[in-house]
Scaffold this active site. Structure first.
Site, PDB file in Angstrom:
ATOM      1  N   SER A 152       0.803  -1.083  -0.190  1.00  0.00           N
ATOM      2  CA  SER A 152       0.104  -0.014   0.097  1.00  0.00           C
ATOM      3  C   SER A 152       0.749   1.173  -0.174  1.00  0.00           C
ATOM      4  CB  SER A 152      -0.714  -0.116   1.296  1.00  0.00           C
ATOM      5  OG  SER A 152      -1.228   1.250   1.436  1.00  0.00           O
ATOM      6  N   TYR A 165      -2.677  -0.687  10.173  1.00  0.00           N
ATOM      7  CA  TYR A 165      -2.660  -0.880   8.628  1.00  0.00           C
ATOM      8  C   TYR A 165      -1.333  -0.685   7.999  1.00  0.00           C
ATOM      9  CZ  TYR A 165      -4.186  -0.959   3.620  1.00  0.00           C
ATOM     10  OH  TYR A 165      -4.571  -1.327   2.327  1.00  0.00           O
TER      11      TYR A 165
END
Ligand SMILES: NC(=O)c1ccc[n+]([C@@H]2O[C@H](COP(=O)([O-])OP(=O)(O)OC[C@H]3O[C@@H](n4cnc5c(N)ncnc54)[C@H](O)[C@@H]3O)[C@@H](O)[C@H]2O)c1
Length: 271
Positions: A152, A165
């Site tokens: 990501s 995350y």
């Protein structure tokens, strides 16, 4: 088809195959001749994905299991080998965030819910490590195979709010490099491990965070667009080519890389 990009007949296990990016990619791979295993944790959604897959070709199967459940994954591994006889690739698409592991605008870091933080770390990191350890056994035996992880934009830059995350995705980058090295040193240059790092795509999880009901951007959505030279979010189809490339012989000398698919988000400082 150009042989370099030929993935026809490859048996590809896709986790998170009931979701937007990995689910769309799974069907794309099947349309390009691959035999796809749709792995997800919700039975109804796996059935739905599988019935869409069956409309493409008969060469697919569904597996309902949690990516953190090693025993269920082992059973899944056995049933894939039983049906297809081999596994050529694993796409680790399951992942995502959880509200409790997020530091919202009304909170500060000291409010972090450690339990939710651990859950997000587990889903994204262990949820990639455990399926890899189960399915990559086939690559050891065959002497070839491919793994694609999902990183990501939050893995290399501090993206506000999503601490757990971000930490997990940074660890996935590291795991990608680590496994690439381990697999190549032990099993040779036909076992490759890479990752894709999508920029911002509208998914079930982030839709309300990035867009209003009337389709305009939220404040956060606008901030993302301001740092994206393409000035738009990605369309899910725009991830498929990167995955296709990394699964095919076109990337035969590529391992340990994290390929950004981000409209320039990672190269632009925003000014
Ligand atoms: N959408 C984006 O903008 C974006 C950006 C960067 C990275 N990613 C990453 O891409 C991957 C796919 O994301 P997406 O946007 O398609 O999200 P999504 O929520 O549409 O898909 C994720 C899928 O994972 C499944 N899943 C969740 N927990 C699971 C578990 N324990 N076991 C098995 N399956 C489980 C969900 O059911 C869902 O089908 C994720 O790893 C995500 O972190 C997404």
């Amino acid at each position: 088809m150009n042989e370099l990009f030929n993935i026809s007949e490859k048996v590809i296990v896709v986790t998170g195959a009931t979701g937007i990016l990995a689910g769309g990619a799974a069907k794309y791979l099947q349309r390009n001749g691959a035999k796809v295993v749709y792995l997800g944790r919700n039975q109804d959604r796996v059935n739905q994905a599988l019935s869409e897959g069956k409309n493409i070709s008969a060469d697919c199967m569904g597996l309902t299991c949690d990516v953190l459940d090693e025993e269920a994954l082992e059973k899944g591994y056995a049933s894939v080998i039983n049906k297809f006889g081999r596994i050529d690739a694993l796409v680790n698409g399951a992942g995502g965030n959880m509200p409790g592991a997020t530091i919202g605008p009304d909170k500060e870091i000291f409010d972090l819910n450690l339990e939710d933080y651990s859950k997000v770390m587990d889903l994204n990191l262990k949820g990639t490590v455990v399926p890899t350890l189960v399915f990559a056994k086939a690559f050891k035996e065959q002497g070839d195979g491919c793994i694609i992880n999902f990183s990501s934009m939050s893995s290399t830059q501090a993206l506000t709010r999503v601490l757990g995350y971000s930490n997990a995705k940074a660890a996935i980058d590291n795991f990608t490099r680590w496994m690439a090295t381990e697999m190549a040193l032990k099993y040779g240059d036909k076992v490759r491990v890479n990752a894709v790092a999508p920029g911002f795509f509208i998914s079930r999880q982030n839709k309300a965070l990035l867009t209003n009901e009337d389709g305009t951007f939220t404040e956060r959505g606008q901030q993302v667009i301001n740092k994206t030279p393409f000035r738009r979010f990605g369309n899910q189809e725009e991830v498929y080519g990167a995955i296709h490339y990394l699964l095919s012989d076109a990337s035969s000398f590529v391992t340990g890389s994290v390929l950004s698919v981000d409209g320039g988000f990672s190269c632009f400082c925003g000014v």
